[in-house]
Design a protein around this motif. Sequence first.
Motif, PDB file in Angstrom:
ATOM      1  N   ALA A   1      -2.163  -7.399  -4.870  1.00 46.26           N
ATOM      2  CA  ALA A   1      -3.192  -6.361  -4.919  1.00 46.26           C
ATOM      3  C   ALA A   1      -3.836  -6.158  -3.548  1.00 46.26           C
ATOM      4  N   SER A   2      -4.044  -7.233  -2.813  1.00 50.40           N
ATOM      5  CA  SER A   2      -4.631  -7.124  -1.477  1.00 50.40           C
ATOM      6  C   SER A   2      -3.689  -6.385  -0.535  1.00 50.40           C
ATOM      7  N   ALA A   3      -2.391  -6.678  -0.655  1.00 49.09           N
ATOM      8  CA  ALA A   3      -1.425  -5.987   0.196  1.00 49.09           C
ATOM      9  C   ALA A   3      -1.454  -4.487  -0.059  1.00 49.09           C
ATOM     10  N   ARG A   4      -1.535  -4.100  -1.340  1.00 47.35           N
ATOM     11  CA  ARG A   4      -1.587  -2.668  -1.634  1.00 47.35           C
ATOM     12  C   ARG A   4      -2.914  -2.060  -1.197  1.00 47.35           C
ATOM     13  N   ALA A   5      -4.016  -2.803  -1.387  1.00 45.63           N
ATOM     14  CA  ALA A   5      -5.332  -2.287  -0.988  1.00 45.63           C
ATOM     15  C   ALA A   5      -5.382  -2.016   0.509  1.00 45.63           C
ATOM     16  N   ILE A   6      -4.742  -2.870   1.297  1.00 40.69           N
ATOM     17  CA  ILE A   6      -4.699  -2.661   2.743  1.00 40.69           C
ATOM     18  C   ILE A   6      -3.785  -1.490   3.083  1.00 40.69           C
ATOM     19  N   ARG A   7      -2.653  -1.435   2.402  1.00 51.04           N
ATOM     20  CA  ARG A   7      -1.668  -0.389   2.697  1.00 51.04           C
ATOM     21  C   ARG A   7      -2.195   1.003   2.360  1.00 51.04           C
ATOM     22  N   THR A   8      -2.948   1.110   1.264  1.00 49.72           N
ATOM     23  CA  THR A   8      -3.456   2.409   0.839  1.00 49.72           C
ATOM     24  C   THR A   8      -4.799   2.763   1.455  1.00 49.72           C
ATOM     25  N   GLY A   9      -5.449   1.792   2.087  1.00 52.79           N
ATOM     26  CA  GLY A   9      -6.759   2.042   2.676  1.00 52.79           C
ATOM     27  C   GLY A   9      -7.908   1.862   1.702  1.00 52.79           C
ATOM     28  N   GLU A  10      -7.617   1.437   0.470  1.00 52.63           N
ATOM     29  CA  GLU A  10      -8.687   1.228  -0.503  1.00 52.63           C
ATOM     30  C   GLU A  10      -9.562   0.046  -0.110  1.00 52.63           C
ATOM     31  N   GLU A  11      -8.958  -1.002   0.407  1.00 57.78           N
ATOM     32  CA  GLU A  11      -9.662  -2.161   0.974  1.00 57.78           C
ATOM     33  C   GLU A  11     -10.603  -2.859  -0.006  1.00 57.78           C
ATOM     34  N   THR A  12     -10.299  -2.813  -1.274  1.00 55.98           N
ATOM     35  CA  THR A  12     -11.055  -3.556  -2.281  1.00 55.98           C
ATOM     36  C   THR A  12     -10.170  -3.755  -3.509  1.00 55.98           C
ATOM     37  N   LEU A  13     -10.477  -4.766  -4.295  1.00 59.42           N
ATOM     38  CA  LEU A  13      -9.684  -5.063  -5.482  1.00 59.42           C
ATOM     39  C   LEU A  13     -10.421  -4.558  -6.712  1.00 59.42           C
ATOM     40  N   SER A  14     -10.238  -3.283  -6.979  1.00 61.62           N
ATOM     41  CA  SER A  14     -10.871  -2.680  -8.146  1.00 61.62           C
ATOM     42  C   SER A  14     -10.078  -3.014  -9.401  1.00 61.62           C
ATOM     43  N   ARG A  15     -10.695  -2.801 -10.560  1.00 64.11           N
ATOM     44  CA  ARG A  15      -9.996  -3.059 -11.814  1.00 64.11           C
ATOM     45  C   ARG A  15      -8.772  -2.143 -11.936  1.00 64.11           C
ATOM     46  N   GLU A  16      -8.914  -0.896 -11.523  1.00 62.76           N
ATOM     47  CA  GLU A  16      -7.800   0.045 -11.613  1.00 62.76           C
ATOM     48  C   GLU A  16      -6.615  -0.426 -10.774  1.00 62.76           C
ATOM     49  N   LEU A  17      -6.905  -0.929  -9.578  1.00 59.63           N
ATOM     50  CA  LEU A  17      -5.835  -1.406  -8.709  1.00 59.63           C
ATOM     51  C   LEU A  17      -5.167  -2.646  -9.305  1.00 59.63           C
TER      52      LEU A  17
END
Length: 319
Positions: free
Chosen positions: A259-275
């Motif tokens: 989840a952290s890898a995707r959050a960084i890749r997408t620019g979301e930069e947080t671990l939301s429930r949706e992610l």
Amino acid sequence: MKTPQNERLNIRLWDVVEANQQGPDRVKGAAVIDAPPGLGKSTAINAFGRAFHRKQIARHGQDLDDGQTQHIPVCRVGFTGNMTTRALNESILNFYNHPAAGVTKSRYIRNRNMASLAAESVRRHGTRLIIVDDVHFLKIHTNEGIAVANELKWLANEYPATFLFTGVNMTSTGLLSESKASDKMAMSQTARRWTLLGLPPFEPPVEDARMPWISLLGSIEHRLVLANAPERMLREQADYLWVRSTGMIGSLFELIIRASARAIRTGEETLSRELLEDIEIDAAAEAARPVVTKELEQLKVNARKKRVRQAKKAEGVSA
């Protein structure tokens, strides 16, 4: 992560290793960590081996007395799906980069000679701890498996080192019980010399079991580097994360890392429930999710009922 499970395990491992340092002429006991996959057995044993290595180096130095021999306090090998006595000794020789390791298939080097060379490497380099991973691959119900088990007993007597093993479902392999009728004595000796240690998963985060889980999530939060991560990002999702991982630390880390890898890749930069909900992890955790969800909800209901009963009882006493 210094989880309560790892803390308890480390205390017991130090008990075994330090006890074996006293009285070098007696038979040394071994320890085996028996736990399902995904609980961090290999990680825990490697961390312990690293700590032991550093302690020995700090005490005795990088080199031994002659200054020409490298001090190697810890040896680590792993079992394969077709482990034999020759393969075991070859693995040990390979670890030390022994010249004989490259010619072990030669008919001029017998298995016992290989074992002697491996034992000499252990003594020469001052090794005091030998870690053997995935020992459950040993097929104890075969003649070769029994030969390897006997070889391990010989090594424990021959080496001035403590053996630490890891495995899955070790009690059903026959290694710690009487296997074949003709080998009851051999297997009984192993069961008497090996200490069985566990590494349990986290219990459902309800009542007293909630604090260790929250503490683990807080430690992970402290190490995550995400630009938009809010305070208590993981701790506020404690129940959800336990359900997703079923209390298995391996599944938990896989979920958070992906989840952290995707959050960084997408620019979301947080671990939301949706992610987190969109991240898929190991099949065992995903399959168990509906069951553990119901289990957790029922435990929470029972805990609430218990608190209500206790409150009513306290009111009656006060009145």
